[in-house]
Design an enzyme around this catalytic site. Structure first.
Site, mmCIF file in Angstrom:
data_model
loop_
_atom_site.group_PDB
_atom_site.id
_atom_site.type_symbol
_atom_site.label_atom_id
_atom_site.label_comp_id
_atom_site.label_asym_id
_atom_site.label_seq_id
_atom_site.Cartn_x
_atom_site.Cartn_y
_atom_site.Cartn_z
ATOM 1 N N CYS A 31 34.706 22.156 -22.379
ATOM 2 C CA CYS A 31 34.355 22.217 -23.806
ATOM 3 C C CYS A 31 35.515 22.795 -24.618
ATOM 4 O O CYS A 31 35.905 23.954 -24.425
ATOM 5 C CB CYS A 31 33.089 23.059 -23.928
ATOM 6 S SG CYS A 31 32.859 23.902 -25.479
ATOM 7 N N CYS A 34 34.924 25.964 -26.698
ATOM 8 C CA CYS A 34 34.713 27.148 -25.834
ATOM 9 C C CYS A 34 36.049 27.789 -25.496
ATOM 10 O O CYS A 34 36.166 29.010 -25.403
ATOM 11 C CB CYS A 34 34.008 26.754 -24.531
ATOM 12 S SG CYS A 34 32.377 26.041 -24.796
#
Lengths: 102, 287
Positions: A31, A34
């Site tokens: 991600c 993230c």
């Protein structure tokens, strides 16, 4: 303090049964946002006293992610005395998170 | 591999390309669709045009100016951008392009459709990033809101993970696709803790576990969400060098908000171009 690694096995003991504030960053390696959240989480762990900071990899720990209704990452949940008190969904600035911790 | 890829060919993007090209870098501008400037009938407040200038003419002149300087310009639609560590991969309709730096000059487009329930369920079943959140909808029924190539591309990404996909055009013309489509206007998105149901204006309801929003073409807001670029509201946060929170990515013009004027876009584009030049000189020394 360094950032702890929480998982399906230790979550009950280290988060839910603990007193005080605990910040948990739900993330995954694939991600993009993230990865940008991660250094902010590291700084918070380093700079703010009296708070435990940890991470849950949602890929490896689907049970906790599902229990707390995580459907978008990064999500940050601040627990207080084992109860979720505040949830931030998506990349969140350091100052926004800090204001919840003071 | 390019030194600089600029997405957007309005005053910010073209201005960035001029400064990067004059520093002898390998520069590509990708653009698609209509620029705000192109649609402005007459510009009366920009320096140096005593009788004003037609927006479309100024826009076309900008692109021609960049071409004359040797900037490579391609018309193509960008579907997504991936951060590869110290370079970036741009996926377009036609190809994959790798670059050392990226300048986002797409203008600003609202990525959130005006549908009741959208804001309420963001992160609770509504997502703007198939790559980030598709994982949470394994074997589930989902809808993609949109009707362009970007929506179809997001649906394709999700088709490997989810069980069923319906493309909802929300009243627009349905695209030709192998996916199921529904072109009714959406009245409301409903649920409890998470998204459960979509109600259309004619009263029809369908059940879904998640909704991915991909209206129009991917723009600054979509790139910010998938890459993790810090935003304030719908605008990308930059410092005075037009740097975002990701090293090697810059934003300029309407994408960064503030004064939505050509003069500001031109200045920010120049700054972003110069910052990319600085970055590339260090990059090439270190790599």
């Amino acid at each position: 303090m360094s950032v702890k690694i929480f998982n399906d096995n230790n979550f009950n003991n280290e988060v839910l049964n603990e007193k005080g504030k605990i910040l948990v960053d739900f993330y995954a390696d694939w991600c993009g946002p993230c990865k940008m959240m991660s250094p902010i989480i590291d700084e918070i762990a380093e700079e703010i006293e009296n708070i435990t900071v940890g991470k849950v990899n949602v890929d490896e720990n689907p049970e906790i992610a599902s229990k707390y209704g995580i459907m978008s990452i990064p999500t940050i949940i601040i627990f207080e005395n084992g109860m979720p008190q505040k949830k931030f969904i998506g990349l969140t600035s350091k100052s926004e998170i800090e204001s919840e911790l003071k | 591999m390019y030194d600089v890829v600029i997405i957007g060919a309005g005053p910010a993007g073209i201005s960035a390309s001029l400064y990067a090209k004059r520093a002898n870098l390998n520069v590509l501008v990708i653009y698609n669709g209509k620029s705000n400037l192109e649609m402005t009938e007459k510009i009366d407040n920009y320096y140096g045009f005593k009788d004003g200038i037609d927006g479309k003419e100024l826009y076309i002149n900008g692109i021609e100016q960049a071409k004359n300087l040797g900037v490579e310009i391609k018309k193509d639609e960008v579907f997504g951008i991936q951060n590869l560590g110290n370079t970036f991969e741009i996926r377009t309709e036609k190809e994959k392009i790798e670059t050392k730096t990226l300048i986002i000059a797409t203008g600003n487009k609202n990525i959130r459709p005006n549908i009741k329930g959208i804001a309420e369920f963001e992160g609770k079943g509504i997502s703007y990033c198939a790559i980030c959140d598709g994982f949470f909808f394994k074997n589930k029924d989902i809808a993609v809101i949109g009707n362009g190539k970007y929506a179809l591309n997001e649906a394709k990404e999700l088709s490997h993970i989810v069980k069923n996909i319906t493309i909802l055009t929300n009243g627009l013309k349905a695209p030709l696709t192998e996916f199921k489509t529904n072109d009714k206007k959406i009245k409301e998105i409903k649920g409890e803790q998470t998204v459960r149901e979509i109600e259309f204006e004619d009263g029809e309801k369908i059940e879904v576990d998640g909704i991915f929003v991909a209206i129009g073409q991917a723009g600054a807001g979509n790139f910010a969400k998938t890459l993790g670029i810090m935003q304030s509201g719908d605008y990308i946060n930059v410092n005075d060098k037009m740097e975002t929170n990701i090293k090697g990515i810059y934003a300029c013009g309407n994408a960064t908000g503030g004064l939505l004027q050509i003069c500001k876009a031109v200045f920010e584009g120049a700054m972003a171009g110069l910052s990319a030049v600085d970055y590339i000189r260090n990059f090439d020394k270190e790599n």
